[in-house]
Design a protein around this motif. Structure first.
Motif, mmCIF file in Angstrom:
data_model
loop_
_atom_site.group_PDB
_atom_site.id
_atom_site.type_symbol
_atom_site.label_atom_id
_atom_site.label_comp_id
_atom_site.label_asym_id
_atom_site.label_seq_id
_atom_site.Cartn_x
_atom_site.Cartn_y
_atom_site.Cartn_z
ATOM 1 N N VAL A 161 -1.736 0.580 -8.567
ATOM 2 C CA VAL A 161 -0.457 0.192 -7.974
ATOM 3 C C VAL A 161 -0.493 0.663 -6.528
ATOM 4 O O VAL A 161 -0.677 1.854 -6.260
ATOM 5 C CB VAL A 161 0.750 0.807 -8.718
ATOM 6 C CG1 VAL A 161 2.054 0.501 -7.984
ATOM 7 C CG2 VAL A 161 0.809 0.294 -10.153
ATOM 8 N N TYR A 162 -0.320 -0.281 -5.599
ATOM 9 C CA TYR A 162 -0.431 0.021 -4.175
ATOM 10 C C TYR A 162 0.885 -0.271 -3.480
ATOM 11 O O TYR A 162 1.710 -1.031 -3.975
ATOM 12 C CB TYR A 162 -1.572 -0.798 -3.553
ATOM 13 C CG TYR A 162 -2.863 -0.593 -4.306
ATOM 14 C CD1 TYR A 162 -3.569 0.599 -4.189
ATOM 15 C CD2 TYR A 162 -3.355 -1.563 -5.180
ATOM 16 C CE1 TYR A 162 -4.731 0.810 -4.906
ATOM 17 C CE2 TYR A 162 -4.512 -1.362 -5.896
ATOM 18 C CZ TYR A 162 -5.201 -0.169 -5.763
ATOM 19 O OH TYR A 162 -6.345 0.041 -6.469
ATOM 20 N N LYS A 163 1.052 0.336 -2.329
ATOM 21 C CA LYS A 163 2.278 0.113 -1.571
ATOM 22 C C LYS A 163 1.938 -0.487 -0.213
ATOM 23 O O LYS A 163 0.869 -0.249 0.350
ATOM 24 C CB LYS A 163 3.075 1.402 -1.409
ATOM 25 C CG LYS A 163 2.375 2.441 -0.559
ATOM 26 C CD LYS A 163 3.171 3.711 -0.464
ATOM 27 C CE LYS A 163 2.348 4.722 0.322
ATOM 28 N NZ LYS A 163 2.813 6.053 0.225
ATOM 29 N N ALA A 164 2.865 -1.252 0.282
ATOM 30 C CA ALA A 164 2.747 -1.834 1.611
ATOM 31 C C ALA A 164 4.157 -2.022 2.140
ATOM 32 O O ALA A 164 5.118 -2.070 1.375
ATOM 33 C CB ALA A 164 2.015 -3.173 1.546
ATOM 34 N N GLY A 165 4.281 -2.108 3.422
ATOM 35 C CA GLY A 165 5.588 -2.347 4.015
ATOM 36 C C GLY A 165 5.852 -1.435 5.187
ATOM 37 O O GLY A 165 5.034 -0.592 5.540
ATOM 38 N N LYS A 166 7.018 -1.609 5.758
ATOM 39 C CA LYS A 166 7.322 -0.859 6.977
ATOM 40 C C LYS A 166 7.465 0.633 6.733
ATOM 41 O O LYS A 166 7.355 1.417 7.647
ATOM 42 C CB LYS A 166 8.556 -1.421 7.660
ATOM 43 C CG LYS A 166 9.863 -1.087 7.023
ATOM 44 C CD LYS A 166 10.972 -1.641 7.867
ATOM 45 C CE LYS A 166 12.270 -0.981 7.548
ATOM 46 N NZ LYS A 166 13.299 -1.361 8.464
ATOM 47 N N TRP A 167 7.718 1.049 5.494
ATOM 48 C CA TRP A 167 7.887 2.463 5.190
ATOM 49 C C TRP A 167 6.606 3.115 4.682
ATOM 50 O O TRP A 167 6.603 4.281 4.330
ATOM 51 C CB TRP A 167 8.977 2.651 4.135
ATOM 52 C CG TRP A 167 10.302 2.169 4.577
ATOM 53 C CD1 TRP A 167 10.973 1.080 4.103
ATOM 54 C CD2 TRP A 167 11.136 2.726 5.584
ATOM 55 N NE1 TRP A 167 12.161 0.928 4.737
ATOM 56 C CE2 TRP A 167 12.287 1.930 5.668
ATOM 57 C CE3 TRP A 167 11.021 3.813 6.433
ATOM 58 C CZ2 TRP A 167 13.319 2.194 6.550
ATOM 59 C CZ3 TRP A 167 12.049 4.076 7.319
ATOM 60 C CH2 TRP A 167 13.177 3.270 7.375
ATOM 61 N N ALA A 168 5.517 2.389 4.598
ATOM 62 C CA ALA A 168 4.295 2.921 3.989
ATOM 63 C C ALA A 168 3.470 3.802 4.917
ATOM 64 O O ALA A 168 2.593 4.526 4.462
ATOM 65 C CB ALA A 168 3.431 1.767 3.474
ATOM 66 N N TYR A 169 3.727 3.753 6.194
ATOM 67 C CA TYR A 169 2.916 4.503 7.152
ATOM 68 C C TYR A 169 3.749 4.770 8.397
ATOM 69 O O TYR A 169 4.586 3.966 8.793
ATOM 70 C CB TYR A 169 1.666 3.680 7.509
ATOM 71 C CG TYR A 169 0.684 4.411 8.376
ATOM 72 C CD1 TYR A 169 -0.185 5.356 7.855
ATOM 73 C CD2 TYR A 169 0.630 4.156 9.738
ATOM 74 C CE1 TYR A 169 -1.090 6.032 8.653
ATOM 75 C CE2 TYR A 169 -0.274 4.824 10.556
ATOM 76 C CZ TYR A 169 -1.123 5.765 10.008
ATOM 77 O OH TYR A 169 -2.009 6.433 10.804
ATOM 78 N N THR A 170 3.525 5.904 9.027
ATOM 79 C CA THR A 170 4.226 6.218 10.263
ATOM 80 C C THR A 170 3.337 5.915 11.466
ATOM 81 O O THR A 170 2.138 6.172 11.398
ATOM 82 C CB THR A 170 4.671 7.707 10.282
ATOM 83 O OG1 THR A 170 5.439 7.928 11.460
ATOM 84 C CG2 THR A 170 3.522 8.659 10.248
#
Length: 192
Positions: A161-170
């Motif tokens: 299960v992976y995440k992506a999006g504007k909140w996934a990395y600073t």
């Protein structure tokens, strides 16, 4: 679109944004907030976009449009909204923006406005359903609550299960949403 940054005053926001805004959110009256607006705008840094410089069809011949943006804390706008004077707040912000720009880099602005509109974090939240009306992410006052290892930005504690999006990395935002999506797809397809 041509974009530039403009700071009307070199002093910067400092405590006007950090300390004062926290006090206004907790204890500020309408009068306190209205007094704060002028200083907040005067010491802020504007991101100014002029679309017609890139695309002459973006405005009628001999006219232009100017898009002026600043970072504004959601909590202060939410307080105003909850107290029932949101439209007045937006109007006072508009007036402060126009005054500062008319007194500096756009001296003819005030007398040449055909129409105007403004948005706030509340507008963005209502339109795009973003968390607290955000368009980018976190402030830089505290540590970001996410990993900052780019290759591992898509990983979660749940296998496959992976995440992506504007909140996934600073630093967050649309570019990070695209890049973390690419990384997540590579994990999904076994490239990493």
């Amino acid at each position: 679109m041509v974009i530039f940054f403009y700071a009307p005053c070199k002093k910067g926001l400092g405590d006007i944004h950090r300390k004062e805004i926290k006090n206004l959110i907790s204890y500020g009256t309408k009068k306190d907030i209205l007094n704060w607006i002028k200083r907040f705008v005067k010491y802020n840094t504007f991101e100014i976009s002029i679309p017609v410089l890139k695309d002459e069809t973006a405005a009628p011949k001999g006219k232009t449009g100017v898009i002026v943006s600043v970072l504004l804390d959601y909590e202060i706008v939410k307080k105003v909204y909850d107290e029932g004077w949101y439209e007045e707040f937006k109007e006072k912000m508009d007036e402060a923006f126009i005054d500062v720009l008319s007194d500096s880099i756009y001296p003819f602005l005030k007398n040449n406005i055909l129409f105007k509109f403004s948005s706030s974090p509340i507008s963005i939240q209502n339109y795009a359903n973003t968390s607290d009306g955000s368009i980018i992410g976190w402030g830089f006052e505290e540590k970001a609550p996410i990993k900052n290892n780019f290759q591992k930005a898509a990983l979660t504690s749940i296998p496959h299960v992976y995440k992506a999006g504007k909140w996934a990395y600073t630093p967050s935002g649309v570019p990070m949403a695209i890049l973390t999506g690419k990384i997540a797809s590579k994990y999904t397809w076994g490239v990493y």
